[in-house]
Design a protein around this motif. Structure first.
Motif, PDB file in Angstrom:
ATOM      1  N   LYS A   1     -19.522-103.756  -0.070  1.00 35.03           N
ATOM      2  CA  LYS A   1     -19.065-102.379  -0.311  1.00 35.03           C
ATOM      3  C   LYS A   1     -18.166-102.333  -1.551  1.00 35.03           C
ATOM      4  CE  LYS A   1     -20.021 -99.226   2.269  1.00 35.03           C
ATOM      5  NZ  LYS A   1     -21.119 -98.273   2.026  1.00 35.03           N
ATOM      6  N   LEU A   2     -17.354-103.374  -1.743  1.00 34.84           N
ATOM      7  CA  LEU A   2     -16.527-103.443  -2.941  1.00 34.84           C
ATOM      8  C   LEU A   2     -17.413-103.578  -4.183  1.00 34.84           C
ATOM      9  CD1 LEU A   2     -13.895-103.623  -4.501  1.00 34.84           C
ATOM     10  CD2 LEU A   2     -13.790-106.055  -3.894  1.00 34.84           C
ATOM     11  N   ILE A   3     -18.427-104.423  -4.109  1.00 36.40           N
ATOM     12  CA  ILE A   3     -19.336-104.596  -5.241  1.00 36.40           C
ATOM     13  C   ILE A   3     -20.080-103.293  -5.533  1.00 36.40           C
ATOM     14  CG2 ILE A   3     -21.419-105.800  -6.028  1.00 36.40           C
ATOM     15  CD1 ILE A   3     -20.285-108.284  -4.504  1.00 36.40           C
ATOM     16  N   GLU A   4     -20.505-102.601  -4.487  1.00 37.85           N
ATOM     17  CA  GLU A   4     -21.179-101.310  -4.663  1.00 37.85           C
ATOM     18  C   GLU A   4     -20.259-100.307  -5.364  1.00 37.85           C
ATOM     19  OE1 GLU A   4     -23.534 -98.125  -1.834  1.00 37.85           O
ATOM     20  OE2 GLU A   4     -21.801 -99.171  -0.975  1.00 37.85           O
ATOM     21  N   ALA A   5     -19.017-100.227  -4.905  1.00 35.67           N
ATOM     22  CA  ALA A   5     -18.062 -99.290  -5.504  1.00 35.67           C
ATOM     23  C   ALA A   5     -17.735 -99.691  -6.941  1.00 35.67           C
ATOM     24  CB  ALA A   5     -16.788 -99.230  -4.662  1.00 35.67           C
ATOM     25  N   ALA A   6     -17.613-100.991  -7.187  1.00 35.69           N
ATOM     26  CA  ALA A   6     -17.335-101.472  -8.544  1.00 35.69           C
ATOM     27  C   ALA A   6     -18.490-101.142  -9.481  1.00 35.69           C
ATOM     28  CB  ALA A   6     -17.058-102.970  -8.526  1.00 35.69           C
ATOM     29  N   ALA A   7     -19.719-101.341  -9.026  1.00 33.98           N
ATOM     30  CA  ALA A   7     -20.887-101.040  -9.858  1.00 33.98           C
ATOM     31  C   ALA A   7     -20.919 -99.553 -10.220  1.00 33.98           C
ATOM     32  CB  ALA A   7     -22.168-101.454  -9.148  1.00 33.98           C
ATOM     33  N   ALA A   8     -20.599 -98.689  -9.269  1.00 30.94           N
ATOM     34  CA  ALA A   8     -20.575 -97.249  -9.543  1.00 30.94           C
ATOM     35  C   ALA A   8     -19.459 -96.909 -10.525  1.00 30.94           C
ATOM     36  CB  ALA A   8     -20.409 -96.466  -8.247  1.00 30.94           C
ATOM     37  N   ALA A   9     -18.294 -97.525 -10.351  1.00 29.83           N
ATOM     38  CA  ALA A   9     -17.161 -97.240 -11.239  1.00 29.83           C
ATOM     39  C   ALA A   9     -17.443 -97.721 -12.661  1.00 29.83           C
ATOM     40  CB  ALA A   9     -15.893 -97.897 -10.693  1.00 29.83           C
ATOM     41  N   ILE A  10     -18.112 -98.847 -12.790  1.00 31.79           N
ATOM     42  CA  ILE A  10     -18.407 -99.394 -14.117  1.00 31.79           C
ATOM     43  C   ILE A  10     -19.268 -98.429 -14.923  1.00 31.79           C
ATOM     44  CG2 ILE A  10     -19.704-101.219 -15.303  1.00 31.79           C
ATOM     45  CD1 ILE A  10     -18.615-103.114 -13.085  1.00 31.79           C
ATOM     46  N   GLU A  11     -20.082 -97.644 -14.260  1.00 34.24           N
ATOM     47  CA  GLU A  11     -20.906 -96.665 -14.973  1.00 34.24           C
ATOM     48  C   GLU A  11     -20.054 -95.654 -15.735  1.00 34.24           C
ATOM     49  OE1 GLU A  11     -24.284 -96.494 -15.462  1.00 34.24           O
ATOM     50  OE2 GLU A  11     -24.212 -98.501 -14.597  1.00 34.24           O
ATOM     51  N   THR A  12     -18.789 -95.485 -15.318  1.00 36.37           N
ATOM     52  CA  THR A  12     -17.892 -94.540 -15.986  1.00 36.37           C
ATOM     53  C   THR A  12     -16.918 -95.242 -16.936  1.00 36.37           C
ATOM     54  OG1 THR A  12     -16.148 -94.620 -14.295  1.00 36.37           O
ATOM     55  CG2 THR A  12     -17.976 -93.088 -13.923  1.00 36.37           C
ATOM     56  N   ALA A  13     -17.090 -96.540 -17.139  1.00 40.34           N
ATOM     57  CA  ALA A  13     -16.144 -97.331 -17.948  1.00 40.34           C
ATOM     58  C   ALA A  13     -16.154 -96.893 -19.404  1.00 40.34           C
ATOM     59  CB  ALA A  13     -16.518 -98.817 -17.859  1.00 40.34           C
TER      60      ALA A  13
END
Length: 88
Positions: free
Chosen positions: A71-83
């Protein structure tokens, strides 16, 4: 800190293995139950999308640490899209 590396193995041929992305996930909330994380990502050049090699960083806010690491990896992947991305 978690470090995730994404390797591409064309056709499953190990000698052709190459890293195409990494992300470092660092807790910045003293391991609180609801934590925030600093994400630092690196991505190799991608001829399919026409993007150059780049780095990006952002903050993932308010993640519940009592969840699975996936779940952390999923959330991180989504957040990286906005980096904010910078070319290397």
């Amino acid at each position: 800190m978690l470090v995730i590396t994404v390797d591409l193995i064309p056709g499953g041929v190990e000698p052709l293995r190459r890293s195409i992305g990494t992300v470092q996930i660092s807790n910045i909330s003293d391991l609180a139950d609801i934590s925030s994380y600093h994400l630092l990502a690196m991505e190799a050049a991608n001829p399919l999308t026409g993007t150059a090699a780049r780095t990006g960083e952002c903050i993932l806010f308010g993640h519940d640490r009592r969840q699975s690491v996936w779940k952390l990896i999923e959330a991180a992947a989504a957040a990286i899209e906005t980096a904010d991305w910078e070319p290397l």
